[in-house]
Motif scaffolding. Structure first.
Motif, PDB file in Angstrom:
ATOM      1  N   LYS A 318       0.849  -1.186   0.000  1.00  0.00           N
ATOM      2  CA  LYS A 318       0.000   0.000   0.000  1.00  0.00           C
ATOM      3  C   LYS A 318       0.884   1.234   0.000  1.00  0.00           C
ATOM      4  CE  LYS A 318      -3.854   2.435   0.638  1.00  0.00           C
ATOM      5  NZ  LYS A 318      -4.823   2.629  -0.459  1.00  0.00           N
ATOM      6  N   THR A 388      -9.156  -1.775   5.363  1.00  0.00           N
ATOM      7  CA  THR A 388      -9.330  -0.545   4.609  1.00  0.00           C
ATOM      8  C   THR A 388      -8.374   0.518   5.142  1.00  0.00           C
ATOM      9  OG1 THR A 388     -10.957   1.109   3.887  1.00  0.00           O
ATOM     10  CG2 THR A 388     -11.163   0.299   6.135  1.00  0.00           C
ATOM     11  N   TYR A 389      -8.025   1.472   4.297  1.00  0.00           N
ATOM     12  CA  TYR A 389      -7.001   2.462   4.643  1.00  0.00           C
ATOM     13  C   TYR A 389      -7.363   3.230   5.911  1.00  0.00           C
ATOM     14  CZ  TYR A 389      -3.697   6.332   3.984  1.00  0.00           C
ATOM     15  OH  TYR A 389      -2.698   7.258   4.149  1.00  0.00           O
ATOM     16  N   TYR A 402      -8.505  -6.154   1.495  1.00  0.00           N
ATOM     17  CA  TYR A 402      -7.593  -6.759   0.528  1.00  0.00           C
ATOM     18  C   TYR A 402      -7.279  -8.189   0.974  1.00  0.00           C
ATOM     19  CZ  TYR A 402      -6.583  -1.738  -0.074  1.00  0.00           C
ATOM     20  OH  TYR A 402      -6.667  -0.380  -0.233  1.00  0.00           O
ATOM     21  N   ASP A 423      -7.558   0.540  -6.771  1.00  0.00           N
ATOM     22  CA  ASP A 423      -6.845   1.341  -5.778  1.00  0.00           C
ATOM     23  C   ASP A 423      -5.554   1.849  -6.403  1.00  0.00           C
ATOM     24  OD1 ASP A 423      -5.987   2.542  -3.481  1.00  0.00           O
ATOM     25  OD2 ASP A 423      -6.257   0.793  -2.206  1.00  0.00           O
ATOM     26  N   ASP A 425      -2.865   3.426  -5.426  1.00  0.00           N
ATOM     27  CA  ASP A 425      -1.517   3.422  -4.848  1.00  0.00           C
ATOM     28  C   ASP A 425      -1.098   2.050  -4.332  1.00  0.00           C
ATOM     29  OD1 ASP A 425      -3.039   3.184  -2.561  1.00  0.00           O
ATOM     30  OD2 ASP A 425      -2.152   4.890  -1.518  1.00  0.00           O
ATOM     31  N   VAL A 426      -1.733   1.005  -4.816  1.00  0.00           N
ATOM     32  CA  VAL A 426      -1.387  -0.352  -4.414  1.00  0.00           C
ATOM     33  C   VAL A 426      -0.558  -1.022  -5.506  1.00  0.00           C
ATOM     34  CG1 VAL A 426      -2.323  -2.682  -4.053  1.00  0.00           C
ATOM     35  CG2 VAL A 426      -3.285  -0.743  -2.825  1.00  0.00           C
ATOM     36  N   LYS A 456      -3.668  -0.620  -8.546  1.00  0.00           N
ATOM     37  CA  LYS A 456      -4.528  -1.723  -8.953  1.00  0.00           C
ATOM     38  C   LYS A 456      -5.614  -1.141  -9.850  1.00  0.00           C
ATOM     39  CE  LYS A 456      -7.609  -5.346  -7.433  1.00  0.00           C
ATOM     40  NZ  LYS A 456      -8.517  -4.996  -8.567  1.00  0.00           N
TER      41      LYS A 456
END
Length: 668
Positions: A318, A388-389, A402, A423, A425-426, A456
């Motif tokens: 992440k 989740t973030y 995830y 997503d 920034d993954v 992603k």
């Protein structure tokens, strides 16, 4: 209702087992912003730290931590640690420090501290005691910058570790400023000059954001803030604020052990959060808080050990900025290298955060070091989940966001992630393979952009079973990009792409992809970083689905590269049921069925409803809802396990077993 939580921390194999009950927490502010600064006692006696130089190595005897909170290392590991520490000290010795404007202390304070360790004490202390460039913004805290999170991390180590070398009057100023700063919760408190700021857009300056402290809530910034406020409230006897932040820290560590970290395995930020908790571990006076700090560091060490490999940092990540697909490319790897080593060649750019590692008493558990060095039975597959973030928000603990699969072979590890949403920034997939000259070589794949970039993408759905992987997406203008080392040998047989790495072999079965072509990277910085890598591009053919199936081999599974190629050509089989474009609908299901050269199978059906595909592994349906564990090997418990909302981390490697438990509960 008061929050009571039990923190149980157990160390197996002859180590301490204990139980701590954390008491009720009050959180009432005690003064208004206009209250006069209270009278203050003198700062407490500086922590005792010593710096020596013997046998050509600089060594630090850090602040004392009670034996029950230490992970003891044997002498040979300690010697390796100090060899690596001196690489960092030498790297930063005699380097200019920079300035203290804004949050530039993120860089300048560690540089001065490294220079102090190198022997340039007078110059370093003079800089650390300089008036802040923005002192007028911090007049309410005696001109000391207690605002920016990255500055706070340095201020804490400056005050507690280097305090014995600071001028007593300057240290008293730091104390008085901290006393005023923590007289009530500084987070959200209106700034004397800028109130609550001019708005949320643009920069992160005090003028724009306001308040008494940086209020950003990423894992790393939050850790820097909460640790600093706690320690300074404890130091200055602001008990209500201390108790409030003890509760905040407790909740964060509980989340780590029960649902995970929102900023999970970040190649850029993992070390920043880790370093903040080193401050808490080294300087907290309350033993319950030291216990919390150790639990957090043990968890973060173990999470990092899963992704660290011989100086590399791989698998899904992440907040991936795209610079980690090479040995020492990841900030996390450059920091964890100090503990884990096991790399080829010295770290060419040690992390500045290493100043906290080098001056800390903390060491990861021996089982975690062995995990990072892959001292466990392989091959083994580990399933994992990530939250989740913003996992603290309502609903953030209901289920993972995830699902990750990592396969540890004898000569490589391969990891991929699935999620029910795109997503940006993954990093969704990376493979690291042994290389005798570099440590590891990377094989990375992604779609979109003009090279292998993180993110992603919408429609990209990945399924993995041990050494097999399928990647499928609807037709689009986004090409597939593949990063391989320039030393890889490439061959195409029967439309199967073969890549020979040193002891690891790849066979790619393209699905509606053009022949690959080598391309140049237009971004100069990325091109320089990946000068020893080659980027291949393959475009999608037709209007249907496209992608590839991958099988990875090595001597342990296939004997020789020649045998691997022959078996793949003769025995592997790929079938693809494709929906024609005119029949596309939300009910369309396109399926790839892949049989490997050894007979194991993987199936993927593209899911039009969300981004979680339907997966079958050796004929068994993989139900995502049955796999919530943060870490769970598919066979047994080694090398790492941690159940969803179970709170007990177990690491078993190198003949060592380590357990740590954090169990939360509301009572009374």
């Amino acid at each position: 209702m008061n929050l009571l939580s039990k923190l149980r921390y157990g160390l197996i194999a002859g180590m301490m087992v204990g139980l701590i009950q954390l008491g009720a927490i009050a959180c009432n502010p005690v003064t208004s912003p206009d209250s006069p600064a209270p009278s203050v006692p003198s700062p407490s006696v500086s922590v005792a730290a010593e710096i020596s130089n013997s046998d050509g190595l600089i060594r630090v005897d850090p602040p004392s931590v009670a034996p029950e909170f230490r992970n003891e290392w044997p002498a040979e590991l300690e010697e390796e640690f100090w060899q690596r520490a001196n690489v960092a000290i030498e790297h930063y010795a005699d380097e200019g420090y920079g300035n203290t404007s804004g949050e530039n202390e993120k860089k300048s304070y560690p540089l001065a501290m490294f220079d102090f360790l190198a022997g340039n004490r007078e110059e370093a202390i003079s800089f650390l005691e300089n008036d802040d460039a923005d002192g007028s913004d911090h007049a309410h805290t005696e001109g000391i910058d207690y605002y920016f999170a990255f500055t706070l991390k340095g201020q804490i180590r400056k005050y507690f570790f280097f305090g014995q070398w600071l001028d007593p009057d300057y240290r008293q100023r730091m104390f008085e400023g901290a006393k005023r700063w923590t007289e009530e919760d500084p987070n959200g408190r209106s700034h004397p000059l800028y109130g609550n700021g001019t708005g949320t857009g643009g920069d992160w300056s005090i003028q724009r954001r306001g308040g008494w402290v940086d209020g950003r809530n990423t894992d790393n910034l939050r850790a820097m803030r909460e640790v600093a406020v706690y320690l300074m409230a404890e130091e200055t006897d602001n008990e209500d604020t201390r108790q409030l932040y003890k509760q905040k820290l407790q909740r964060y560590v509980e989340a780590l052990y029960n649902i995970g970290m929102g900023e999970w395995d970040s190649e850029n930020y993992h070390g920043h959060t880790f370093s903040a908790y080193l401050n808490l571990y080294d300087f907290a006076k309350d033993p319950e808080v030291t216990q919390l700090a150790k639990a957090a560091l043990d968890w973060m060490s173990a999470a990092g050990a899963v992704k660290y490999y011989r100086g590399g940092f791989g698998g899904p990540t992440k907040r991936d900025y795209g610079s980690s697909n090479v040995v020492y490319g990841s900030a996390a790897a450059r920091l964890l290298w100090h503990y884990f080593g096991d790399a080829v060649g010295d770290n060419p750019e040690p992390e500045r955060d290493a100043i906290h590692v080098i001056t800390s008493a903390y060491r990861p558990p021996l089982a975690v070091v062995a995990l990072a060095r892959r001292e466990f039975d392989r091959p083994v597959e580990v399933l994992a989940t990530k939250p989740t973030y913003e996992n603290w928000k309502e609903g953030g603990d209901e289920q993972p966001a995830y699902w990750e699969t990592t396969f540890f072979g004898q000569t490589y590890q391969m990891g991929s992630v699935a999620a029910d949403f795109a997503d940006g920034d993954v990093g969704p997939f990376k493979l690291m393979a042994d290389n005798s000259e570099r440590g590891v070589n990377y094989f990375v794949v992604n779609t979109g952009g003009d090279r292998v970039e993180p993110g992603k993408r919408e429609g990209d759905q990945i399924g993995q079973y041990r050494n097999l992987l399928i990647w499928l997406r609807p037709a689009a203008d986004t090409p597939f990009h593949f990063q391989i080392p320039k030393t890889a040998q490439t061959e195409i047989r029967d439309n199967i792409w073969f890549f020979q790495l040193e002891n690891t072999w790849l066979a790619i079965h393209p699905i509606n992809l053009s022949a690959f072509e080598a391309i140049d990277i237009s971004d100069e910085k990325a091109a320089e970083l990946y000068t020893n890598e080659q980027t291949l591009r393959a475009t999608i053919q037709g209007n249907g689905y496209a992608g590839f199936a991958l099988e990875v081999g090595e001597p342990d599974s296939h004997g020789s590269y020649a045998e691997f190629k022959q078996n793949v050509v003769e025995r592997s089989q790929l079938t693809f049921r494709q929906t024609l474009p005119q029949n596309f609908s939300t009910n369309a299901q396109d399926t790839v069925q892949f049989t490997s050269s050894t007979g194991s199978t993987l199936g993927l059906t593209h899911n039009p409803e969300n981004e979680l595909p339907q997966i079958t592994r050796n004929g068994e349906e993989h139900n995502w809802s049955d796999h919530f564990a943060l870490y769970q090997p598919t066979e047994g418990n080694a090398p790492i396990s941690l159940g969803w909302k179970q709170g007990t981390l177990r690491v078993e490697a190198g003949g060592e077993v380590f357990e740590s438990s954090v169990v939360a509960g509301n009572e009374g």
